[in-house]
Design a protein around this motif. Sequence first.
Motif, PDB file in Angstrom:
ATOM      1  N   ALA A   1      69.184 151.074 -53.475  1.00  0.00           N
ATOM      2  CA  ALA A   1      69.942 150.969 -54.719  1.00  0.00           C
ATOM      3  C   ALA A   1      69.024 150.398 -55.794  1.00  0.00           C
ATOM      4  O   ALA A   1      68.065 149.683 -55.484  1.00  0.00           O
ATOM      5  CB  ALA A   1      71.165 150.070 -54.531  1.00  0.00           C
ATOM      6  N   ARG A   2      69.326 150.707 -57.042  1.00  0.00           N
ATOM      7  CA  ARG A   2      68.566 150.113 -58.145  1.00  0.00           C
ATOM      8  C   ARG A   2      69.129 148.722 -58.407  1.00  0.00           C
ATOM      9  O   ARG A   2      70.318 148.555 -58.682  1.00  0.00           O
ATOM     10  CB  ARG A   2      68.696 150.978 -59.394  1.00  0.00           C
ATOM     11  N   CYS A   3      68.281 147.707 -58.305  1.00  0.00           N
ATOM     12  CA  CYS A   3      68.760 146.328 -58.407  1.00  0.00           C
ATOM     13  C   CYS A   3      67.960 145.531 -59.433  1.00  0.00           C
ATOM     14  O   CYS A   3      66.723 145.594 -59.452  1.00  0.00           O
ATOM     15  CB  CYS A   3      68.662 145.620 -57.052  1.00  0.00           C
ATOM     16  N   ASP A   4      68.663 144.796 -60.276  1.00  0.00           N
ATOM     17  CA  ASP A   4      68.079 143.795 -61.158  1.00  0.00           C
ATOM     18  C   ASP A   4      68.543 142.427 -60.676  1.00  0.00           C
ATOM     19  O   ASP A   4      69.497 142.316 -59.890  1.00  0.00           O
ATOM     20  CB  ASP A   4      68.522 143.998 -62.606  1.00  0.00           C
ATOM     21  N   VAL A   5      67.868 141.372 -61.147  1.00  0.00           N
ATOM     22  CA  VAL A   5      68.202 140.010 -60.732  1.00  0.00           C
ATOM     23  C   VAL A   5      68.313 139.115 -61.960  1.00  0.00           C
ATOM     24  O   VAL A   5      67.479 139.196 -62.879  1.00  0.00           O
ATOM     25  CB  VAL A   5      67.134 139.444 -59.773  1.00  0.00           C
ATOM     26  N   VAL A   6      69.337 138.267 -61.964  1.00  0.00           N
ATOM     27  CA  VAL A   6      69.457 137.193 -62.942  1.00  0.00           C
ATOM     28  C   VAL A   6      69.408 135.870 -62.189  1.00  0.00           C
ATOM     29  O   VAL A   6      70.139 135.681 -61.209  1.00  0.00           O
ATOM     30  CB  VAL A   6      70.776 137.280 -63.731  1.00  0.00           C
ATOM     31  N   THR A   7      68.547 134.964 -62.612  1.00  0.00           N
ATOM     32  CA  THR A   7      68.533 133.618 -62.070  1.00  0.00           C
ATOM     33  C   THR A   7      69.084 132.671 -63.134  1.00  0.00           C
ATOM     34  O   THR A   7      68.643 132.697 -64.287  1.00  0.00           O
ATOM     35  CB  THR A   7      67.122 133.197 -61.603  1.00  0.00           C
ATOM     36  N   LEU A   8      70.073 131.860 -62.764  1.00  0.00           N
ATOM     37  CA  LEU A   8      70.674 130.949 -63.729  1.00  0.00           C
ATOM     38  C   LEU A   8      69.690 129.875 -64.157  1.00  0.00           C
ATOM     39  O   LEU A   8      69.675 129.452 -65.314  1.00  0.00           O
ATOM     40  CB  LEU A   8      71.923 130.297 -63.132  1.00  0.00           C
ATOM     41  N   THR A   9      68.870 129.409 -63.217  1.00  0.00           N
ATOM     42  CA  THR A   9      67.907 128.328 -63.471  1.00  0.00           C
ATOM     43  C   THR A   9      66.613 128.629 -62.723  1.00  0.00           C
ATOM     44  O   THR A   9      66.534 129.580 -61.941  1.00  0.00           O
ATOM     45  CB  THR A   9      68.459 126.975 -62.967  1.00  0.00           C
ATOM     46  N   ASN A  10      65.613 127.813 -62.939  1.00  0.00           N
ATOM     47  CA  ASN A  10      64.407 127.753 -62.112  1.00  0.00           C
ATOM     48  C   ASN A  10      63.835 129.102 -61.698  1.00  0.00           C
ATOM     49  O   ASN A  10      63.909 129.484 -60.527  1.00  0.00           O
ATOM     50  CB  ASN A  10      64.693 126.918 -60.854  1.00  0.00           C
ATOM     51  N   PRO A  11      63.216 129.838 -62.607  1.00  0.00           N
ATOM     52  CA  PRO A  11      62.547 131.079 -62.214  1.00  0.00           C
ATOM     53  C   PRO A  11      61.210 130.762 -61.541  1.00  0.00           C
ATOM     54  O   PRO A  11      60.140 130.863 -62.150  1.00  0.00           O
ATOM     55  CB  PRO A  11      62.355 131.801 -63.556  1.00  0.00           C
ATOM     56  N   GLY A  12      61.259 130.364 -60.297  1.00  0.00           N
ATOM     57  CA  GLY A  12      60.078 129.878 -59.589  1.00  0.00           C
ATOM     58  C   GLY A  12      59.284 130.975 -58.909  1.00  0.00           C
ATOM     59  O   GLY A  12      59.244 132.133 -59.347  1.00  0.00           O
ATOM     60  N   ALA A  13      58.671 130.601 -57.774  1.00  0.00           N
ATOM     61  CA  ALA A  13      57.736 131.501 -57.093  1.00  0.00           C
ATOM     62  C   ALA A  13      58.386 132.787 -56.620  1.00  0.00           C
ATOM     63  O   ALA A  13      57.753 133.849 -56.610  1.00  0.00           O
ATOM     64  CB  ALA A  13      57.108 130.766 -55.902  1.00  0.00           C
ATOM     65  N   VAL A  14      59.649 132.728 -56.215  1.00  0.00           N
ATOM     66  CA  VAL A  14      60.301 133.945 -55.738  1.00  0.00           C
ATOM     67  C   VAL A  14      60.549 134.915 -56.894  1.00  0.00           C
ATOM     68  O   VAL A  14      60.513 136.135 -56.720  1.00  0.00           O
ATOM     69  CB  VAL A  14      61.606 133.610 -54.989  1.00  0.00           C
ATOM     70  N   ALA A  15      60.783 134.389 -58.094  1.00  0.00           N
ATOM     71  CA  ALA A  15      60.902 135.260 -59.263  1.00  0.00           C
ATOM     72  C   ALA A  15      59.605 136.027 -59.488  1.00  0.00           C
ATOM     73  O   ALA A  15      59.611 137.230 -59.779  1.00  0.00           O
ATOM     74  CB  ALA A  15      61.261 134.444 -60.501  1.00  0.00           C
ATOM     75  N   ASP A  16      58.480 135.326 -59.356  1.00  0.00           N
ATOM     76  CA  ASP A  16      57.180 135.993 -59.497  1.00  0.00           C
ATOM     77  C   ASP A  16      57.022 137.086 -58.446  1.00  0.00           C
ATOM     78  O   ASP A  16      56.517 138.180 -58.732  1.00  0.00           O
ATOM     79  CB  ASP A  16      56.046 134.977 -59.365  1.00  0.00           C
ATOM     80  N   GLY A  17      57.443 136.787 -57.222  1.00  0.00           N
ATOM     81  CA  GLY A  17      57.345 137.773 -56.151  1.00  0.00           C
ATOM     82  C   GLY A  17      58.218 138.986 -56.397  1.00  0.00           C
ATOM     83  O   GLY A  17      57.806 140.132 -56.162  1.00  0.00           O
ATOM     84  N   LEU A  18      59.429 138.762 -56.886  1.00  0.00           N
ATOM     85  CA  LEU A  18      60.319 139.881 -57.198  1.00  0.00           C
ATOM     86  C   LEU A  18      59.720 140.771 -58.286  1.00  0.00           C
ATOM     87  O   LEU A  18      59.761 142.007 -58.195  1.00  0.00           O
ATOM     88  CB  LEU A  18      61.681 139.348 -57.645  1.00  0.00           C
ATOM     89  N   ARG A  19      59.167 140.137 -59.311  1.00  0.00           N
ATOM     90  CA  ARG A  19      58.550 140.932 -60.385  1.00  0.00           C
ATOM     91  C   ARG A  19      57.366 141.732 -59.845  1.00  0.00           C
ATOM     92  O   ARG A  19      57.162 142.888 -60.244  1.00  0.00           O
ATOM     93  CB  ARG A  19      58.113 140.015 -61.525  1.00  0.00           C
TER      94      ARG A  19
END
Length: 376
Positions: free
Chosen positions: A28-46
């Motif tokens: 599926a096509r998926c986007d992500v919203v993080t309410l706080t703390n765009p940490g290391a996992v955010a970098d990995g997702l990008r």
Amino acid sequence: MKALHIITGLGVGGAEQQLRLMLRHLPARCDVVTLTNPGAVADGLRADGVRVTHLGMHGNRDLAALPRLVRLIRHGSYDLVHTHLYRACVYGRIAARLAGVRACVATEHSLGRAEIEGRPLSRGTRALYLSTERLGSATVAVSGTVSARLRDWGVPSARIHVVPNGIDAALFRHDSASRRTTRTTLGIPEDAFVVGGVGRLVPGKRFDVLVRAVAALPGARLLLAGEGPEREPLRALAARLEAADRIHLLGERDCTPGAAAPGIPALLGAMDLFVSTSREEAFGLAVVEALAAGLPVLYRTCPAIEDLPADHAPHARRLTGGAAELTAALRARREAGTRRLPPPPAVSHYDIARSAARLMDVYARALAPSTERARP
């Protein structure tokens, strides 16, 4: 299908890393919203090609975040919203309803008997959770144990779907050369007996028991991967026990191959025994990863193992006491030898592709017309 995943934060943690792994396997096509703390996992997702948006929420009572989230959902024209962790579930369900999304699914990653996400459960916390749960289409439990806890809370059984956490077992396959390299990097002798633990350094994980047990076993080493408020108390405890040179507090580590510092798979490869001393767990993902690496395991509580027949994890033993019992178990394991074990059936049972397929079934049911959802 276009889905939006909303999560409280994206620092290195079990739920956060599970989200990243799951998105690699969802068709599926998926986007992500993080309410706080765009940490290391955010970098990995990008790095994986996932669009990640930081909502910039300032706290649990930042109500101004709600209209921003509603606008974001509407602008994305999503078919389904999937929420993860308590704050994101509360705000995400409300926002999804206000935005008019067809379906909203929530995953309950961290519900214990007396805690949720490591915090004590209160009557108000439970009431808010239940009132917003009714706004969604379905609630996913990561284990049969969590499913039972949700039913005890009053969530209707028909709304609960068990989708276990999953792992990519190939990442954890033991490699002798990697073991030698990792031990050399960490300054650990090849013949040392190495005990390991993984998790946030918080009181509920009871890593102080593990530190005491390893310190009481001459020559044993401890590799402890994780970060949190207990880091300095644990360091001080190791110093008081005159074992600071044998207790290695390694900080946050993830499963990303090729990282500068050894990640979780490499660290598991360098260990001889894995121990989970947690007071409560909703699943126990680190235990399954350790089994995939061919390690024997000692644990206090682990639904991932307890929900399966005993022959699915024959080298996982449950502990009931404190540091003295654990020290005795460590000594017995060292004396028994440190050969690598074949991954048990529990590992294939929790294959991430299997979990992704089960989650897609939940999505399909949530998006189906109400007459079809009502069928048994």
